[in-house]
Design an enzyme around this catalytic site. Structure first.
Site, short mmCIF file in Angstrom:
data_model
loop_
_atom_site.label_atom_id
_atom_site.label_comp_id
_atom_site.label_asym_id
_atom_site.label_seq_id
_atom_site.Cartn_x
_atom_site.Cartn_y
_atom_site.Cartn_z
N SER A 68 -2.52 -4.16 9.61
CA SER A 68 -1.79 -3.87 10.85
C SER A 68 -2.73 -3.66 12.04
CB SER A 68 -0.88 -2.64 10.66
OG SER A 68 0.11 -2.89 9.68
N GLU B 96 -8.70 -3.14 2.86
CA GLU B 96 -7.32 -3.36 3.29
C GLU B 96 -6.39 -2.51 2.43
OE1 GLU B 96 -6.47 -7.49 5.34
OE2 GLU B 96 -6.55 -7.67 3.17
N GLU C 102 -2.67 -9.45 -1.94
CA GLU C 102 -1.53 -10.29 -2.33
C GLU C 102 -1.88 -11.15 -3.55
OE1 GLU C 102 0.00 -10.34 2.27
OE2 GLU C 102 -0.93 -12.14 1.43
N GLY D 70 0.91 -5.38 7.02
CA GLY D 70 2.19 -5.83 7.52
C GLY D 70 3.23 -4.75 7.71
N ASN E 228 -6.70 -14.26 8.84
CA ASN E 228 -6.12 -14.83 7.61
C ASN E 228 -4.71 -15.32 7.92
OD1 ASN E 228 -5.25 -15.44 5.04
ND2 ASN E 228 -5.10 -13.30 4.37
N LYS F 290 -2.75 -16.87 5.96
CA LYS F 290 -1.91 -16.84 4.76
C LYS F 290 -1.15 -18.17 4.63
CE LYS F 290 -1.75 -11.82 5.02
NZ LYS F 290 -0.97 -10.59 4.83
N HIS G 158 -7.80 -10.78 -2.15
CA HIS G 158 -6.83 -10.18 -1.24
C HIS G 158 -5.75 -9.49 -2.05
CE1 HIS G 158 -3.63 -9.88 1.78
NE2 HIS G 158 -4.58 -10.01 2.68
#
Length: 249
Positions: A209, A163, A95, A169, A9, A11, A93
Site C-alpha cells: 500500500s 511486504e 501471492e 492492497g 510489480n 502482477k 512474493h
C-alpha cells in the site's frame, strides 16, 4: 552508498496498450537519480524494452523456474527472461507463497538459478495478520530470510523486499516503528551472514500500500532503500510521485 530503488510489480495486469504508461514514466524521469525497475507480465517484457528504448528504466520478471529448460509447460526460465530483455526477477512474493504454496526452499532454488543467469533477484518476505498479532513477526522474517536467500548473493544481485501480507492492497500500512524494526533486523541478519560489506550493500525495500501520499514518510525510515509497489505502479501518474519522493529522500 546504496542507490535507491523504486520497483513496480504489475502482477497479472497489462496489455500492449498499457506500454504508453511506461513511456510516460520514462519521459517524466529521463535522468533519474534513483534506479527504476518495472516488472510487467512476461508477455510484455520484450515489447516494453522496445518502447523504453534507451531509457534507464530496467525491466524484470515476476517469477521464474528453478531449471534452465525442460518439460515444464507454462513456466518461464531465468534465461528466457534475460533473453527477452529483463535484468531482474521478483521471487517469493506473498501471492506466490500463498496461492501457489511456494516454500522458502523453492524460492532459494529459483534465486540460485536467476543469479547464475545474471539477473538481480528481488526476494520478498512478509508475515500474515495472524503472525503479526501473535507477535511472531521477526521469527517469520528471520526464517524466510535465512531459507530464501542463496549463499551466492551479493549487493549487486540481491534486493530484499519486506511486504507484510496484511498490508498488500489493503490500504493499511505498518507504523514507521514497525517497518523500521523489521528493516533493522534484516540488515543485522544480512551483515551477520554475509559480512558487513555485502550486508550493508544489499538494498532493502518496503512494499504494501505504498502511494504518493505516504511515500516520503516511508522513505525517511532508516534502512528503507526504496519500495516495491503494486497497483500504484500501473499508471505513470501514480508511480511518478513515488519515484520523486524517493529521489528527494
Amino acid at each position: 552508498m546504496r542507490r535507491k530503488l523504486a520497483a513496480g510489480n504489475w502482477k497479472m495486469n497489462g496489455l500492449r496498450a498499457g506500454l504508453s504508461e511506461m513511456q510516460a514514466l520514462a519521459e517524466a524521469h529521463a535522468t533519474p537519480t534513483v534506479d527504476i525497475l518495472l516488472c510487467p507480465p512476461a508477455t510484455l517484457i520484450a515489447p516494453a524494452r522496445v518502447t523504453l528504448g534507451g531509457s534507464p528504466i530496467a525491466l524484470g520478471g515476476q517469477d521464474c523456474h528453478a531449471e534452465t529448460s525442460g518439460a515444464f509447460t507454462g513456466d518461464v526460465s531465468a534465461e528466457m527472461l534475460k533473453d527477452a530483455g529483463a535484468r531482474a526477477v521478483i521471487l517469493g512474493h506473498s501471492e506466490r507463497r500463498d496461492l501457489h504454496r511456494e516454500t522458502s526452499e523453492e524460492v532459494r532454488l529459483k534465486a540460485n538459478r536467476a543469479q547464475a543467469a545474471g539477473l538481480m533477484t528481488v526476494i520478498c518476505l512478509g508475515e500474515s495478520a495472524f503472525q503479526r498479532e501473535a507477535t511472531n513477526t521477526l521469527d517469520i522474517i528471520g526464517a524466510q530470510l535465512s531459507l530464501s536467500v542463496p549463499d551466492s548473493s551479493t549487493g549487486e544481485n540481491l534486493v530484499v523486499a519486506y511486504e507484510p501480507i496484511w498490508a498488500i492492497g489493503s490500504g493499511q500500512v505498518p507504523s514507521p516503528e514497525q517497518i523500521g524494526e523489521v528493516h533493522t533486523f534484516m540488515r543485522a541478519r544480512l551483515e551477520h551472514r554475509f559480512g558487513s560489506g555485502v550486508g550493508r550493500s544489499v538494498r532493502l525495500l518496503y512494499g504494501g500500500s505504498v502511494k504518493g501520499e505516504n511515500a516520503a514518510e516511508i522513505f525517511s525510515i532508516p534502512d528503507v532503500d526504496g519500495a516495491l509497489v503494486g497497483g500504484a505502479s500501473l499508471k505513470a501518474a501514480d508511480f511518478s510521485p513515488i519515484v520523486t519522493a524517493l529521489e528527494e529522500a
